[in-house]
Design an enzyme around this catalytic site. Structure first.
Site, PDB file in Angstrom:
ATOM      1  CB  CYS A  14       1.038 160.397  67.786  1.00  0.00           C
ATOM      2  SG  CYS A  14       0.508 158.844  68.483  1.00  0.00           S
ATOM      3  CB  CYS A  17      -3.943 158.261  67.168  1.00  0.00           C
ATOM      4  SG  CYS A  17      -3.340 158.843  68.735  1.00  0.00           S
ATOM      5  CG  ASP A 431       0.851 163.388  21.506  1.00  0.00           C
ATOM      6  OD1 ASP A 431       0.999 162.591  20.566  1.00  0.00           O
ATOM      7  OD2 ASP A 431      -0.028 164.260  21.554  1.00  0.00           O
ATOM      8  CG  ASP A 628      -4.248 164.861  23.515  1.00  0.00           C
ATOM      9  OD1 ASP A 628      -4.454 163.736  24.013  1.00  0.00           O
ATOM     10  OD2 ASP A 628      -4.336 165.085  22.297  1.00  0.00           O
ATOM     11  CG  ASP A 632      -1.907 161.013  23.427  1.00  0.00           C
ATOM     12  OD1 ASP A 632      -1.819 160.418  22.344  1.00  0.00           O
ATOM     13  OD2 ASP A 632      -1.786 162.234  23.549  1.00  0.00           O
TER      14      ASP A 632
HETATM   15  P1  ADP Z   1      -0.698 161.724  16.230  1.00  0.00           P
HETATM   16  O1  ADP Z   1      -1.649 162.182  17.289  1.00  0.00           O
HETATM   17  O2  ADP Z   1       0.662 161.416  16.733  1.00  0.00           O
HETATM   18  O3  ADP Z   1      -0.676 162.597  15.030  1.00  0.00           O
HETATM   19  P2  ADP Z   1      -2.657 159.893  15.141  1.00  0.00           P
HETATM   20  O4  ADP Z   1      -2.775 158.435  15.351  1.00  0.00           O
HETATM   21  O5  ADP Z   1      -3.737 160.763  15.658  1.00  0.00           O
HETATM   22  O6  ADP Z   1      -1.246 160.299  15.724  1.00  0.00           O
HETATM   23  O7  ADP Z   1      -2.500 160.183  13.595  1.00  0.00           O
HETATM   24  C1  ADP Z   1      -1.481 159.530  12.870  1.00  0.00           C
HETATM   25  C2  ADP Z   1      -1.458 159.975  11.454  1.00  0.00           C
HETATM   26  O8  ADP Z   1      -2.620 159.518  10.786  1.00  0.00           O
HETATM   27  C3  ADP Z   1      -1.437 161.453  11.275  1.00  0.00           C
HETATM   28  O9  ADP Z   1      -0.137 161.971  11.332  1.00  0.00           O
HETATM   29  C4  ADP Z   1      -2.018 161.584   9.873  1.00  0.00           C
HETATM   30  O10 ADP Z   1      -1.024 161.351   8.921  1.00  0.00           O
HETATM   31  C5  ADP Z   1      -3.017 160.478   9.815  1.00  0.00           C
HETATM   32  N1  ADP Z   1      -4.364 160.954  10.158  1.00  0.00           N
HETATM   33  C6  ADP Z   1      -5.068 160.682  11.260  1.00  0.00           C
HETATM   34  N2  ADP Z   1      -6.265 161.280  11.244  1.00  0.00           N
HETATM   35  C7  ADP Z   1      -6.324 161.981  10.077  1.00  0.00           C
HETATM   36  C8  ADP Z   1      -7.296 162.816   9.439  1.00  0.00           C
HETATM   37  N3  ADP Z   1      -8.472 163.079  10.022  1.00  0.00           N
HETATM   38  N4  ADP Z   1      -6.999 163.357   8.251  1.00  0.00           N
HETATM   39  C9  ADP Z   1      -5.817 163.117   7.670  1.00  0.00           C
HETATM   40  N5  ADP Z   1      -4.858 162.344   8.218  1.00  0.00           N
HETATM   41  C10 ADP Z   1      -5.098 161.757   9.389  1.00  0.00           C
HETATM   42 MG    MG Z   2      -3.271 162.159  18.174  1.00  0.00          MG
END
Ligand code: ADP
Ligand code: MG
Length: 742
Positions: A14, A17, A431, A628, A632
């Site tokens: 139980c 224990c 997200d 994801d 995040d």
């Molecule tokens: P989320 O995952 O919400 O899109 P991020 O912080 O990953 O947020 O990205 C925020 C913004 O930064 C994107 O929406 C984009 O406008 C810009 N960004 C981030 N990484 C890139 C990339 N590799 N090329 C172009 N834009 C980018």
């Molecule tokens: Mg992102």
């Protein structure tokens, strides 16, 4: 070095224990912490192996009737079945006797009141002698564990619920036996006529039945794990030295080429090299619709290849496969403690000694009023009814069934604490990319504003972006690949968090990213261009060099088909929903509106996502963050509960309390409902377990007797106690079949 091990615990009867073992081992040298779970019969021990060993740990508890064993998956199960068989044998011996005796007790009780009822066919004397004959094997064979518990109490001063039953039934038996064999003592004591063999028989009978039913249902609560273990393939067909050979699954190594025929189970986690098929992943993800897969797609071991022949390269084997990880996670979660359980633990720790004292007090007090037989009845009654068993089963059985049920739906719960917290969330933050949207963005328009043509823009942009793992980057690279555009070498590449990327191509510096990036560069942009994209929910990516803006590129990601329904279901549960993204606010608003989201948190830099969560918490919300799990992670950890979308073959997402397999957000409201249902089952269980003791003990002590003449008969107490444990387990098992409510 502290080692963290889990052991199977043998000999627990139980919840108290579990407490005894915990308290005993906590105090021994080398042990830093220990948790003992009565429902799973497992102990988690953190200890220093240089200071103590399993044998040494056992030397402290074997005198008390317990032992720790090394965990081996097959063994305890087998043991439980043999135990169950022994219990069944004892139960089928004792129950017919107990039932007959119980009927005769009631008969005797009713004869003087109901004139139609014939007199009891046996004389008192015959009945007493017969009872004595029947009670003896019941006491010393069926009741042996209770006597042993009593003996341990005398030797080691540890008491559990078996001790209570042992003291109670043995007292009733010995008292009756002495009076029967030596009638002169009865006269001497001026004791009343009645003997209590019936009490011994009925109490031991019902408690044995209760334990049997409880053990049987406890095996059922653990069925989820067995189902998962059963999914594992036994053999695999691999290519070795250009030959196809069938080998046992544990001989497959990473890199092996595994052939999977139509209708076969995929034996390992791997990557499809050749072939296409539709694959039934329902056993892992809980999603009934098969998934189409082809070369470069990952497959999960234990899923079923429905049509095509596949050539799969093994990427994960043995304990690393997704199925093994799921099993480990479910096992760990089922054995973990919910915070709510502490109440039950604390109560049952003081319960047994308190009840013993109470029972003795009742005996003395009734004895002082001159009614020794009343004292004896309440003494036995209190000991029998006050079992913390139901209390100890209340939480863990519900957790085991709830976590197992969740796993069968593709919802992995890390531990009982996450489950408990998840039941009380009232705000969900999601997200955007990959959670609400498909996360497979596509380039839809390229608008050069310089002399460059679209192909050149895409070439420059894709050359930069191939170094980034952002979904937007992936979209750009895919577009370039589709157009067969050769990429250029990039130097001095770097990622600008939440804004974009930069790098040098043929001596020229380029930037690609969002408006924040342009602001940093001091470049002004064409509002109409941006407006045109964002008002359609597209994400603008701007390509720039030191000379200024070169092109605007629109990238679109579509809402997941189940997003709208999911948000609606969350609203129906009374939760608010927000979307969190680094994307342009207008793009976010467009998508958010489509999905029916309450609050949009846009243009949030990665580092500030955590701050947004804490802000909501300071507004008084209990927040679940859904993401994801890779980008995040900090936000998931900051939330009250982190929920990760498990899309690949990884389940152990550290920052997440809950993982939704297969990337289906529609599981989110199901998970909330299941968590709430589990918590309400736990609360019902705890309520009934407490309530029953609070009501039962005073009645057994004779509180009603002076006014109404009612005294809880120990036999009824035994039946009630057995019933309470069984009903708690049965209540928890209800969670298994709650499909229609999810
Ligand atoms: P989320 O995952 O919400 O899109 P991020 O912080 O990953 O947020 O990205 C925020 C913004 O930064 C994107 O929406 C984009 O406008 C810009 N960004 C981030 N990484 C890139 C990339 N590799 N090329 C172009 N834009 C980018
Ligand atoms: Mg992102």
């Amino acid at each position: 070095m502290i080692q963290n091990s889990s052991f199977t615990v043998i000999g627990m009867h139980c919840a108290s224990c579990a407490n005894i073992i915990k308290r005993k081992l906590e105090k021994t040298t080398g042990v830093t912490s220990i948790d003992v779970n009565y429902a799973t019969e497992q102990a988690q021990v953190a200890f220093d192996p240089t200071q103590t060993t399993l044998d040494q740990l056992n030397s402290h508890i074997t005198p008390l009737g317990y032992s720790l064993g090394s965990p081996s998956p097959e063994d305890p199960k087998h043991k439980k079945f043999t135990e169950l068989a022994a219990m069944r044998k004892k139960t089928s011996f004792v129950m017919p006797i107990a039932t007959l005796v119980f009927i005769s007790m009631i008969w005797e009780l009713l004869t003087p009141r109901i004139s139609l009822l014939p007199n009891f066919p046996l004389t008192m004397d015959v009945f007493n002698r017969l009872s004595f004959i029947l009670a003896t094997p019941v006491m010393f064979w069926i009741g042996l564990p209770f006597i042993k518990a009593f003996a341990r109490f005398i030797r080691h001063r540890v008491a559990n619920m078996d001790t209570l039953v042992g003291i109670g039934t043995l007292t009733a038996y010995l008292y009756s036996a002495i009076l029967l064999l030596f009638p002169e003592i009865q006269a001497l004591l001026n004791a009343p006529e009645g003997l209590y063999f019936d009490v011994t028989i009925v109490v031991i009978g019902f408690i044995t039945l209760g334990k049997f039913l409880e053990a049987r249902s406890k095996l059922k609560t653990g069925e989820a794990i067995e189902k998962l273990l059963g999914l594992q393939a036994k053999n695999a067909l691999v290519v070795r030295n250009n030959q196809e050979v069938e080998i046992p699954i544990d001989q497959v190594v990473v890199g092996d080429i595994v052939l999977v025929k139509p209708g076969q189970k995929i034996p390992i986690d791997g990557l499809i090299l050749d072939g296409t098929s539709s694959i039934d992943e329902s056993m892992i993800s809980g999603e009934p619709i098969p998934v189409d897969k082809g070369p470069h797609d990952t497959v999960i071991g234990a899923t079923i290849n429905k049509q095509g022949s596949l050539k799969v390269q093994a990427t994960k084997i043995g304990g690393d496969t997704m199925l093994s990880q799921i099993i480990k996670m479910v096992e760990a979660a089922q054995g973990s403690k919910a915070p709510i359980e502490r109440i039950a633990d604390q109560v049952s720790a003081i319960f047994v000694p308190a009840v013993l004292i109470l029972a003795v007090l009742a005996l003395i007090l009734w004895g002082l009023t001159g009614s020794f037989s009343l004292g004896l009845i309440s003494f036995v009654g209190i000991l029998v009814i006050a079992c913390p068993c139901a209390m100890g089963l209340a939480t863990p059985t519900a957790v085991i069934v709830g976590v197992g049920k969740a796993a069968s739906l593709g919802i992995l719960i890390k531990n009982a604490e996450s489950l408990e917290r998840f039941a009380s969330i009232n705000f969900v933050v999601m997200d955007k990319t990959g959670t609400l949207t498909k996360g497979e963005p596509e380039v839809t328009e390229i608008t050069p504003i310089s002399s460059l043509d679209k192909t050149k823009v895409l070439q420059l942009l894709a050359s930069l972006e191939k170094n980034s793992e952002h979904p937007l980057a992936l979209a750009v690279v895919t577009a370039a690949n589709d157009d067969h555009i050769a990429l250029l070498p990039v130097s001095n590449f770097s990622i600008i968090e939440g804004k974009g990327v930069r790098g040098e191509i043929a001596g020229t510096k380029y930037w690609a990213g969002n408006l924040k990036l342009l602001a940093d560069l001091g470049l002004s942009f064409d509002h109409d261009q941006i407006q045109a994209m964002t008002s359609q929910g597209k994400t603008p990516v701007v390509l720039a060099s030191e000379g200024g803006i070169l092109a605007y590129v629109a990238i679109a990601d579509t809402l997941k088909p189940d997003a709208v329904e999911t948000v609606r279901a969350l609203h129906a549960l009374g939760l608010q929903v927000a979307m969190l993204t680094g994307d342009h606010h207008q793009t976010a608003e467009y998508i958010g509106k489509l999905a029916g989201i309450d609050r949009i948190l846009a243009e949030v830099l990665p580092a500030d996502k955590t701050t947004e969560i804490t802000k909501l918490q300071s507004e008084g919300f209990k927040v679940a963050m859904v993401g994801d799990g890779i980008n995040d992670a900090p936000a998931l950890s900051a939330a009250d509960v982190g929920v990760a979308m498990g899309t690949g073959t990884d389940v152990a997402i550290e920052s997440a309390g809950i993982t939704l397999l297969g990337g289906h957000i529609s599981k989110l409201p199901k998970a909330v409902k299941l968590a709430k249902a589990t918590m309400s089952v736990i609360k019902q269980n705890l309520f009934w377990a407490f309530f029953y003791n609070i009501v039962g003990i005073p009645i057994a002590a004779g509180i009603l007797y002076p006014f109404t003449g009612i005294l809880l008969s120990p036999a009824i107490a035994g039946a009630a106690m057995a019933f309470s444990s069984v009903s708690v387990v049965a209540n928890s098992l209800r969670l298994k079949t709650m499909n229609h409510k999810l």
